[in-house]
Motif scaffolding. Structure first.
Motif, PDB file in Angstrom:
ATOM      1  N   ILE A  64      74.236  21.074 -22.426  1.00 33.58           N
ATOM      2  CA  ILE A  64      72.930  21.190 -22.918  1.00 33.58           C
ATOM      3  C   ILE A  64      72.653  22.154 -23.664  1.00 33.58           C
ATOM      4  O   ILE A  64      73.099  23.309 -23.487  1.00 33.58           O
ATOM      5  N   TRP A  65      72.138  22.043 -25.020  1.00 37.84           N
ATOM      6  CA  TRP A  65      72.077  22.987 -26.016  1.00 37.84           C
ATOM      7  C   TRP A  65      70.637  23.673 -25.574  1.00 37.84           C
ATOM      8  O   TRP A  65      69.723  23.062 -25.458  1.00 37.84           O
ATOM      9  N   SER A  66      71.283  25.015 -25.394  1.00 39.38           N
ATOM     10  CA  SER A  66      70.013  26.055 -24.913  1.00 39.38           C
ATOM     11  C   SER A  66      68.906  26.097 -25.898  1.00 39.38           C
ATOM     12  O   SER A  66      69.347  26.540 -26.985  1.00 39.38           O
ATOM     13  N   PRO A  67      67.595  25.889 -25.416  1.00 35.66           N
ATOM     14  CA  PRO A  67      66.334  26.019 -26.487  1.00 35.66           C
ATOM     15  C   PRO A  67      66.441  27.713 -26.950  1.00 35.66           C
ATOM     16  O   PRO A  67      65.566  27.894 -27.732  1.00 35.66           O
ATOM     17  N   ASP A  68      67.006  28.485 -26.017  1.00 41.73           N
ATOM     18  CA  ASP A  68      67.038  29.836 -26.513  1.00 41.73           C
ATOM     19  C   ASP A  68      67.914  30.119 -27.634  1.00 41.73           C
ATOM     20  O   ASP A  68      67.678  31.060 -28.532  1.00 41.73           O
ATOM     21  N   LEU A  69      68.651  29.226 -27.782  1.00 44.79           N
ATOM     22  CA  LEU A  69      69.654  29.487 -29.202  1.00 44.79           C
ATOM     23  C   LEU A  69      69.096  28.758 -30.077  1.00 44.79           C
ATOM     24  O   LEU A  69      69.093  29.036 -31.336  1.00 44.79           O
TER      25      LEU A  69
END
Length: 374
Positions: A289-294
């Motif tokens: 999962i691509w982190s929304p923080d990044l």
């Protein structure tokens, strides 16, 4: 109109080195073709007409319009989103299994959209079309992290597909999102459910209240991205996690969609998550999962569907039998990325060939929505 926020992190430009090819790809692809052929043959035997090997049952067939936002920053003004305009599209809501299940079976939900009137250099196999397809599932990552694992799961499926119960169970395990799902953008927690082992307390809920994710990455012009389709109309948001009436068990999901569109307008926002860190946001591992923080999901367009007949036998004839939805139908600026997407290309090609048998209706790419707007 809501204007998109600007991301504070610079996205990475695409480089071929980010896509790592397997040395044993030829042999692996041959094995996969044989496995997918067995699955398609099984679903064919279980249906009165040639269905898709997955996503066989549609619940909503909707015509809509996409309004691309104006004044997008350069890193978002890419591909079909390069300039503000309105484009017609078709939305096909479905569930993942290829066999036609009653709706009491809890299965992952899927959404395919076909945008019409798209310009740009075409992907191989769709040179004559003017469409762009995007495929979504109500989970943010793909269960199988590698081609080898995906192939192993599919082999298990093909060997047990004659058992309807096991067929449903394996399909849900393979194609449902992982148990590591993050909270969706509309603020609810997705739940893994398999037909024979539903999550505790799980119920069949309204599919129009779901947030849908592309799961796999694609080119976004010069960059790489994943997509999400998020309900924004209050009438849609109110359906999030709302149980549906199972009185019409065979087609309860379809009835819930049809009932909604009798008098409601639906609005979704199409959002883009640009890759900013290739190590933490890999291209070749679709389970990460691509982190929304990044990199947060940023809105680039709004999709609006006005009241209409959301499903009918006529629409099913036009869309289910007459159209194919594939992430490989589109332009080079949005080419799918990663090993799973490369193998999905083979899957859709196999399905297209089977559905192009002499006795079956031919799939075609639409140039307008005149046939759908009956």
């Amino acid at each position: 109109m809501q204007q998109p926020a600007h991301s504070g992190t610079s996205p990475l430009k695409y480089h071929p080195a980010y896509e790592v090819l397997d040395e044993n790809r030829v042999k692996r692809d041959e094995n996969l073709q044989e496995t997918l052929r067995k699955i398609s043959e099984t679903t064919y035997r279980q249906s009165t007409f040639t269905t898709r090997s997955v996503h066989g049952k549609s619940h909503g067939l909707i015509y809509a319009e996409m309004d691309i936002y104006a004044d997008l920053p350069e890193n978002l003004a890419q591909g079909i989103f390069k300039q503000a305009r309105k484009l017609p599209l078709v939305m096909r809501f479905s569930t993942v299994p290829g066999d036609i299940l009653k709706d009491k079976a809890c299965t992952p939900r899927s959404l395919a959209i076909k945008i019409i009137g798209v310009e740009g250099e075409r992907l191989s196999g769709s040179e004559e079309a003017t469409t762009q397809d995007f495929l979504f599932v109500n989970g943010s990552s793909f269960l199988s992290c590698s081609v080898q694992q995906f192939l192993s799961n599919l082999k298990s499926l093909s060997s047990t597909a004659d058992s309807t119960s096991e067929f449903r169970q394996f399909l849900s395990r393979i194609l449902q999102a992982t148990s590591k799902l993050i909270e969706s953008l509309s603020g609810y927690q997705a739940i893994i459910k398999t037909p024979d082992h539903p999550a505790q307390g799980s119920t069949e809920t309204h599919l129009l209240g779901e947030t849908y994710f592309s799961q796999d990455p694609a080119l976004y012009g010069d960059f790489m991205a994943k997509f999400a389709l998020v309900p924004v109309a209050p009438a849609l948001i109110a359906l999030t996690n709302k149980p549906i009436d199972l009185t019409f068990a065979a087609d309860s999901l379809r009835k819930s969609v049809v009932d909604f569109f009798i008098s409601h307008t639906a609005e979704w926002e199409l959002r883009v998550q640009l890759c900013t860190d290739i190590d933490q946001m890999p291209i070749e591992d679709a389970s990460v999962i691509w982190s929304p923080d990044l990199s947060p999901y940023i809105p680039v367009a709004r999709i609006t569907a006005k009241p209409q007949i959301a499903w009918s036998p006529y629409r099913s004839h036009i869309v289910d039998e007459g159209m194919m939805f594939s992430p490989w139908h589109g332009i080079q600026s949005h080419r799918p990325l990663g090993s799973v997407m490369r193998l999905r290309k083979m899957t859709y090609e196999l399905s297209r060939k089977q559905r192009s048998a002499p006795e079956e209706p031919k799939a075609c790419e639409p140039t307008n929505l005149d046939d759908l707007c009956e």
